[in-house]
Design an enzyme around this catalytic site. Sequence first.
Site, PDB file in Angstrom:
ATOM      1  N   LYS A 123       4.605   7.838  -6.354  1.00 27.20           N
ATOM      2  CA  LYS A 123       5.272   6.997  -6.014  1.00 27.20           C
ATOM      3  C   LYS A 123       6.571   6.819  -5.604  1.00 27.20           C
ATOM      4  O   LYS A 123       7.301   7.468  -5.947  1.00 27.20           O
ATOM      5  CB  LYS A 123       4.606   5.820  -7.291  1.00 27.20           C
ATOM      6  CG  LYS A 123       3.892   6.092  -7.452  1.00 27.20           C
ATOM      7  CD  LYS A 123       2.349   4.988  -8.777  1.00 27.20           C
ATOM      8  CE  LYS A 123       0.732   4.910  -8.492  1.00 27.20           C
ATOM      9  NZ  LYS A 123       0.629   4.042 -10.080  1.00 27.20           N
ATOM     10  N   TYR A 161      -5.744   0.516  -2.767  1.00 24.05           N
ATOM     11  CA  TYR A 161      -5.502  -0.321  -4.066  1.00 24.05           C
ATOM     12  C   TYR A 161      -6.943  -1.829  -4.485  1.00 24.05           C
ATOM     13  O   TYR A 161      -6.936  -2.183  -5.140  1.00 24.05           O
ATOM     14  CB  TYR A 161      -4.729  -1.057  -4.744  1.00 24.05           C
ATOM     15  CG  TYR A 161      -4.084   0.232  -5.254  1.00 24.05           C
ATOM     16  CD1 TYR A 161      -4.478   1.253  -6.139  1.00 24.05           C
ATOM     17  CD2 TYR A 161      -2.379   0.333  -4.352  1.00 24.05           C
ATOM     18  CE1 TYR A 161      -3.140   2.209  -6.994  1.00 24.05           C
ATOM     19  CE2 TYR A 161      -1.988   1.477  -4.392  1.00 24.05           C
ATOM     20  CZ  TYR A 161      -1.851   2.198  -6.005  1.00 24.05           C
ATOM     21  OH  TYR A 161      -1.137   3.298  -6.148  1.00 24.05           O
ATOM     22  N   ASN A 227       5.216   3.832 -12.757  1.00 19.14           N
ATOM     23  CA  ASN A 227       4.983   5.118 -13.608  1.00 19.14           C
ATOM     24  C   ASN A 227       4.589   6.312 -12.777  1.00 19.14           C
ATOM     25  O   ASN A 227       3.757   7.565 -13.564  1.00 19.14           O
ATOM     26  CB  ASN A 227       3.231   5.049 -13.773  1.00 19.14           C
ATOM     27  CG  ASN A 227       2.331   4.331 -12.970  1.00 19.14           C
ATOM     28  OD1 ASN A 227       2.503   4.551 -12.036  1.00 19.14           O
ATOM     29  ND2 ASN A 227       0.945   4.314 -14.383  1.00 19.14           N
ATOM     30  N   HIS A 230      -0.293   8.772  -8.665  1.00 17.99           N
ATOM     31  CA  HIS A 230      -1.106   8.968  -9.314  1.00 17.99           C
ATOM     32  C   HIS A 230      -2.187   9.338  -9.463  1.00 17.99           C
ATOM     33  O   HIS A 230      -1.451  10.957  -8.688  1.00 17.99           O
ATOM     34  CB  HIS A 230      -1.988   7.161  -7.931  1.00 17.99           C
ATOM     35  CG  HIS A 230      -2.976   7.002  -7.508  1.00 17.99           C
ATOM     36  ND1 HIS A 230      -3.633   6.141  -8.265  1.00 17.99           N
ATOM     37  CD2 HIS A 230      -4.011   7.827  -6.910  1.00 17.99           C
ATOM     38  CE1 HIS A 230      -4.800   6.585  -7.595  1.00 17.99           C
ATOM     39  NE2 HIS A 230      -4.768   6.646  -7.143  1.00 17.99           N
ATOM     40  N   GLU A 241      -9.344   8.885  -1.397  1.00 15.63           N
ATOM     41  CA  GLU A 241      -8.750   8.718  -0.891  1.00 15.63           C
ATOM     42  C   GLU A 241      -7.437   9.529  -1.135  1.00 15.63           C
ATOM     43  O   GLU A 241      -6.502   8.991   0.304  1.00 15.63           O
ATOM     44  CB  GLU A 241      -8.041   8.535  -2.608  1.00 15.63           C
ATOM     45  CG  GLU A 241      -8.121   7.358  -3.099  1.00 15.63           C
ATOM     46  CD  GLU A 241      -7.728   7.254  -4.902  1.00 15.63           C
ATOM     47  OE1 GLU A 241      -7.725   6.425  -5.303  1.00 15.63           O
ATOM     48  OE2 GLU A 241      -7.756   8.215  -5.903  1.00 15.63           O
TER      49      GLU A 241
END
Length: 405
Positions: A123, A161, A227, A230, A241
């Site tokens: 990310k 998402y 965080n 993913h 994905e």
Amino acid sequence: MGTKIFSIALVVAFAAILINTYMKNKGETRYIFHAEWYDPVSATIKKFHLSFFPRDKSVEMYDLRAQRLFLKRFQIEGIDERDLYLGNTIVILSRQLKITDYADATTREHISTRRQRTFAMVKPDAVHRLGEVIDIIQSRDFEVSQMKMVQLLRSQAAMFYREHEGRPFFEPLLDYVTSGAVVAMELITTDAVKRWRETLGPTDSEAARQDAPDTIRAKFGKDKQSNAAHGSDSDVSATREIEFFFPSSKMNNALVPETTAKFVNNTCCIIKPHAIAAGNLGGIIRAITEGGFDITALQMFRLDKIQAEEFLEVYKGVVNEYPGMVQQLIAGPSVALEIQSIHGAETPAKFREFVGPADPDVARELRPNSLRARFGEDKIKNALHCSDLPDDGVLEVEYFFKILQ
């Protein structure tokens, strides 16, 4: 016509079963795959049964159209059982063979369980730590089979998402994931989905630091939203994905996030197949960023011979290593990078100096801290290609991030 094709397919399938049964009776394991090779001379795709014998890492090829043995069994360097998974391209006698399917149930049962795919995404808050993340990935025996840096549009992020739509954190999540570039990857290993989730650690980075300090989110994440990375939560999610970022059909290309390449004040760097196979991808990326250079675009490619010859044409007849250079570029996946720096138009010269002399032995004598001194093996396996001249940098970046797209 349809009956004839169906009959041929039955014969081929039955032949694969008979071959495997025969090998089992001899006490030897044999995996059989459907593989394709594009023949540039006839401009046709030729289809084969590719057999692999793990005992001695030998291969055999059977021409499905001609219905005859094409290549008698022989041992070949550089091919291992871990390379045999759907969608991968392997090189046999300078031919690039794409593995398209399993040819029998035994092969499917064994390989599909040991070579599972999952999706990973670094990310925006952790892209600057990409080299370290890849080091962890490779140290945990994951193979990076596809990889690229992209910038998500808000509409694309919302689609990716979409299962979270309507939840309180949905809009902040979209703000965050579109705030900078992300790096998407397809990872392959045994039980990949579960193992990648374990490698990531708890969703909340603070909790990860308490409960799983060796995980990626513990080391590189900030909080529950920022965080670091993913991971897919199931096989179904992984398939969706991966298809989102690496579509199997050109029909889907209009929805694919675009490259982050800037195409100005840049130079081109290619991390060669041998360096990736040796587990040095993360180390090289980390060294580049620590050396004061910015990676502004990145993508993994599997070049065919025509593309490699086209890209390296300027060296043809100039350097003796040209044939070997071509063979190295088609030997496996390579990673193309667009490099920028605070040096602006001087970036190509500065980066070339940082990479070091073409011969790693010379580099170790004259520039021991250069990339080729640290990661190169010889004049062909010298870890990286980099642009020779400022004008070459722009053209080479355009070749990978425009023409090959």
